[in-house]
Design an enzyme around this catalytic site. Structure first.
Site, PDB file in Angstrom:
ATOM      1  CE1 TYR B  99      -3.909  -1.609  -0.250  1.00 54.64           C
ATOM      2  CE2 TYR B  99      -3.692  -2.788   1.622  1.00 54.64           C
ATOM      3  CZ  TYR B  99      -4.167  -2.690   0.411  1.00 54.64           C
ATOM      4  OH  TYR B  99      -5.362  -3.320   0.414  1.00 54.64           O
ATOM      5  CD  GLU B 195      -1.768 -31.106   8.137  1.00 50.06           C
ATOM      6  OE1 GLU B 195      -1.335 -32.291   7.814  1.00 50.06           O
ATOM      7  OE2 GLU B 195      -2.415 -30.266   7.072  1.00 50.06           O
ATOM      8  CG  ASP B 247      -4.723 -34.196   8.303  1.00 52.41           C
ATOM      9  OD1 ASP B 247      -4.560 -34.640   9.501  1.00 52.41           O
ATOM     10  OD2 ASP B 247      -5.273 -33.239   8.013  1.00 52.41           O
TER      11      ASP B 247
END
Lengths: 600, 362
Positions: B99, B195, B247
């Protein structure tokens, strides 16, 4: 089992009109949307052919008006020579009636079915008779007819006929009403635009449901009307030979010399000897077997090509470019007319043009404009030999990407002019695959491809130069300012880079805080004398140095300075102003100068 | 290196780029800069450090055309801004930086990708990480829980704390600049990177850290740079083995790969970010059948991700090939919390101890 007698009762001859009534698609009336385009196409073709024959600059009006739910009135009016009243019912009210069928020359119409098919179509869908007004000259009065076609007999039915006053001194007007829609309006306008492109001597005014469009002419010369020629011995078939031989009273030798183009005594004798005939035989007395031998001999003997310049009327490179430029804004356009060639005894000339950039859609495949004898081909692009030729050319080697047709803002136009354009069907939408024609189309497109490649190369090079000039004159000074600030050193001078890279005369315009400054640097190794033009809304009365010349028009001031700069010398102008407008540098050749407007 | 020394180094390296350009322009040379080509084709495995790094290919950015010139202009503005930030001892995020460029006219960034990319370029050229430019990542660092005492230099002084005794349920949050972090002492045997938050909380609740001397690190999905740096630092400076528990799906294997081997985007910092010794615990595709875990069907994207992994040099080992092929055969995937189907304690009492002893960690 059905007896042959019973079958025979059902067997009867079919009138041409009846046949086409049942097979409208053969003539291009397969859908209501197509009907309008086909009708206008036939009427406009006839009008253009007639004007050419009479050596009149065509001025054609096309009108389409919705008169009722689904019913449209199509009006086409021309300033041609008109039609004698006796012939009007035949021309419009009888299929297969025309003046050009038996002639060998380039013309738009051929079989004489187009416009009468439209009349037939009208009476099938609305039953309203077709209105024809025609006047043959200032001394004659105009004749007004209302016509229908008797389908069983293919004869015109005159509903009314009267003499009227008409403000045109000569010409023909036709009004046909049939069921249709204006769904294909864009296509119709495209058709008229394409027609205007290949007939640059015609003015076409269109009024489509109140919306007026004028396609103005770019040439004031009527193209010479192609003259009919005799058939060429290589283009004749057995039936035709038998027919003309039967009507001839001379000897075989006289017949060959007198009825075919490019056949002299020597060639005729060679053919007769090869056929094993006596030169003195009466040609109308020859047996079928003998005629067959003669035909074979005629094909076997070498005969020069038919006289193309007489029977064909190509548009010409210059007029093709003018016609295209007028209707479509292009950055680049090049046209080529190939020398005439022959297929099966029929003369033909291939003309083509290639356009790039401008208003041509930048995405997708190229626009392909196909023409045959100055008539645009709108339908069945995929089935056309022109399309397959354009896809055969390896456009990648000319700097274009390709998916079949080339991609990008490319326009390809191909015109086949011939005494006998080989169409794939009676509706005349697509050119058939004739090896001789395909070869010529490929060759002409390759020639144009090379021209385009040169243009694209120059354009890219110029763009690269401009790009580099903008980087060096505009961005690098900003980098210099920022970098100098970071390293806390005095502003580094970037003019050595400019000079080293450019080796040109550089003019830069930049406006800061209401002061316009134009810098000119001669980075070349030679002295240059140049003229600087600055066109803007600023009067620049305080300019230093003073311009040598100021010219004002509509609030814009054209200021001109002259100066001579030694190699490496710099010069600048400053004045108070807003810095709009443009700068131009003359007196230095294009490759040696760069003009950068840093205000843009 | 102290904070002041780091600031001085970063500033000097940044200004050095500008000085090179200044000298180039003074000598009549169009300014340019060279840096390694940042593509997959230019990633090479470095045997010595066992991480993936940029290769020999180099590209040149020069101001010879408008695009190239604007690129250098943007870099110049960026350098000017970062220098200012270092001088004023302020910091900003990548988003803020994007910005800030609003006011840079021609040098304004078109999208945040562009400024992020330029920052990475500057990291590569200066060989200094963006944290040293006082650029803060947006994402929260993940958290650590376990028998570990750390010392952090904060804006409000030096703080020392123990990651079991002095922190709450959430653990100790990893700061953005890992350089301000020091490990004082520890009582740990290994580090387990996890995780999902659910499994992190499960291990904490079951007292896994205390029982096995484990430092629990929550990865929060694809781990932030600071998290990966902490893992590397725990492995490097304390010599603790690192294991990764995710996972059982293709995307999770990539999380492991970025911990262990490094990523293409940050290949210039692989030596700081990657932990080549990190080992994968699971969920292994074979666990799905061995433990009869509840599973979901593989989607089309899962299948193509697995196939892509089969051609990825980072997965070119017998272990990964057999596991991935097995998964493609089964067409199933499982989450790490699927072990809960065997009871809440199963994962800490049975599965992990078994796997860890198999792997020789405990």
């Amino acid at each position: 089992m059905v007896l042959a007698e019973d079958l025979a009762k059902q067997q009867r001859s079919i009138s041409v009109a009846e046949f086409f009534e049942k097979n409208k698609h053969l003539l291009g009336f397969d859908s209501p949307t197509r009907g309008i385009i086909t009708t206008i196409k036939e009427a406009v073709d006839n009008a253009l052919d007639a004007c050419e024959e009479a050596e009149v600059l065509p001025d054609i009006f096309v009108g389409i008006k919705k008169v009722d739910n689904e019913v449209y009135r199509i009006t086409v009016e021309d300033n041609g020579p008109g039609i004698v009243p006796e012939n009007v019912p035949l021309v419009f009210g009888k299929l297969l009636y025309g003046s050009r069928f038996h002639q060998i020359r380039q013309s738009r119409g051929q079989q004489g079915i187009g416009i009468s098919a439209a009349v037939l179509y009208a009476q099938l869908t609305t039953g309203i008779p077709t209105l024809v007004v025609s006047r043959t000259g200032a001394k004659a009065r105009a004749h007004r007819f209302e016509l229908l076609i008797r389908t069983e007999t293919n004869e015109p039915e005159i509903i009314s006929h009267e003499e009227i006053d008409w403000d045109r001194t000569h010409g023909t007007r036709i009004e046909i009403q049939f069921k249709s829609t204006l769904a294909a309006k864009k296509r119709l306008v495209d058709y008229l635009r394409l027609t205007a492109i290949v007939n640059p001597h015609a003015r076409i005014t269109a009024d489509i449901d109140g919306e007026m469009t004028v396609f103005e002419r770019v040439s004031n010369e009527v193209p010479p009307c192609p003259k009919p020629i005799l058939p060429h011995p290589h283009g004749i078939e057995f039936g035709a030979l038998k027919r003309i031989a039967a009507a001839n009273t001379g000897t075989v030798e006289e017949f060959l010399i007198g009825s075919f183009s490019k056949v002299g005594k020597k060639t005729a004798d060679e053919m007769i000897a090869l056929a094993g005939l006596k030169p003195s035989r009466k040609v109308n007395k020859l047996e079928s077997e003998e005629l067959k031998r003669l035909l074979d001999a005629m094909q076997a003997v070498k005969v020069p090509a038919p006289p193309a310049q007489q029977c064909l009327s190509p548009i010409g490179e210059d007029l093709i470019c003018k016609g295209l430029e007028k209707e479509i804004q292009l950055d680049f356009i090049k046209a080529r007319t190939r020398p005439s060639t022959v297929y099966g005894g029929h003369s033909f000339i291939i003309e083509a043009a290639i356009g790039y950039g401008g208003k041509v859609p930048p995405e997708g495949t190229a626009q392909l404009f196909r023409f045959a004898n100055r008539v645009p081909l709108l339908y069945q692009q995929g089935a056309c030999a022109i399309t397959s030729c354009a896809s055969q050319v390896n456009w990648k080697s000319y700097g274009l990407s390709q998916q079949g047709l080339p991609m990008g803002p490319v326009l390809i136009m191909v015109h086949v002019a011939s005494t006998n354009v080989p169409f794939t069907s009676e509706s005349k939408d697509a050119v058939a695959s004739i090896p001789e024609i395909e070869r010529e189309v490929v060759l002409v497109l390759q020639e144009l491809g090379r021209e385009l490649k040169t243009y694209l190369y120059r354009r890219d090079k110029k763009k690269q130069q401009d790009d580099r000039a903008r980087a060096i004159c505009s961005v690098i000074p900003e980098i210099a300012a920022k970098v100098s600030e970071i390293v806390e050193q005095p502003l580094v001078d970037t003019s050595p880079i400019e000079g080293k890279i450019m080796r040109k005369v550089v003019a830069k315009k930049r406006t800061v805080d209401g002061k316009v400054r134009i810098d000119v640097n001669n980075y070349t190794a030679k002295e240059v004398t140049l003229v600087l033009y600055n066109l803007s809304r600023d009067a620049a009365e305080d300019a230093k140095p003073r311009p040598d010349f100021v010219d004002s028009m509509d609030g814009e001031y054209n200021k001109v300075w002259r100066c001579t700069l030694d190699p490496g010398e710099a010069w600048h102008i400053v004045y108070t102003g807003s810095g709009d407008g443009s700068v131009d540098l003359r007196g230095v050749e294009d490759g040696r100068k760069v003009v950068v407007d840093l205000d843009v | 290196m102290s904070r002041e020394e780091m600031d001085a180094l970063a500033k000097e390296r940044l200004v050095g780029i500008a000085r090179t350009w200044y000298d180039q322009m003074r000598d009549g040379i169009v300014p340019f800069i060279r840096l390694p080509t940042r593509t997959k084709r230019n990633i090479e495995y470095d045997d010595a450090s066992e991480v993936w790094k940029y290769g020999e290919r180099e590209s040149t950015r020069a101001a010879t055309n408008e695009k190239g010139a604007v690129h250098l202009l943007k870099m110049a503005y960026l350098i000017g801004f970062l220098k200012q930030q270092l001088v004023e001892n302020r910091s900003s995020t990548l988003r803020e930086l994007y910005y800030i460029s609003e006011g840079w006219k021609k040098a304004k960034f078109g999208a945040q990708d562009e400024s992020n990319h330029l920052i990475e370029d500057l990291e590569i050229i200066t060989e200094v990480q963006r944290e040293a430019f006082h650029l803060r990542p947006e994402e929260d660092g993940a958290s650590v829980f376990g028998p570990l005492r750390i010392r952090e230099t904060t804006r409000r002084g030096v703080k020392e704390m123990h990651c079991q005794e002095d922190v709450g349920e959430a653990g100790y949050p990893i700061p953005n600049n890992v350089d301000n972090l020091e490990f004082v002492d520890h009582d740990a045997k290994f580090v387990i990177a996890i995780e999902t938050g659910g499994m992190y909380a499960r291990l904490m609740e079951n007292g896994f850290d205390e029982e096995y001397g484990a430092v629990l690190v929550h990865l929060k999905g694809q781990p932030a740079r600071s998290t990966r740096r902490v893992l590397r630092k725990l492995n490097d400076s304390l010599g603790l083995p690192v294991v990764v528990f995710t996972d059982g799906d293709p995307w999770s294997y990539r999380i492991y790969a970025s911990v262990a081997y490094g990523s293409i985007k940050s290949a210039h910092m692989s030596e700081l970010l990657a932990t080549p010794q990190a080992q994968f615990i699971g969920v292994q595709p074979s666990d799905i059948s061995d433990y009869n875990l509840p599973a979901d069907k593989l989607t089309e994207q899962d299948v193509s991700a697995l196939k892509a992994e089969l051609t990825d040099p980072r997965f070119a080992t017998d272990y990964w090939r057999s596991q991935i092929n097995l998964q493609l055969e089964m067409k199933l995937k499982s989450e790490q919390q699927a072990f809960a189907s065997r009871g809440l304690d199963f994962v800490t009492k049975e599965y992990l101890p078994t796997r860890l002893s198999e792997m020789g960690i405990i």
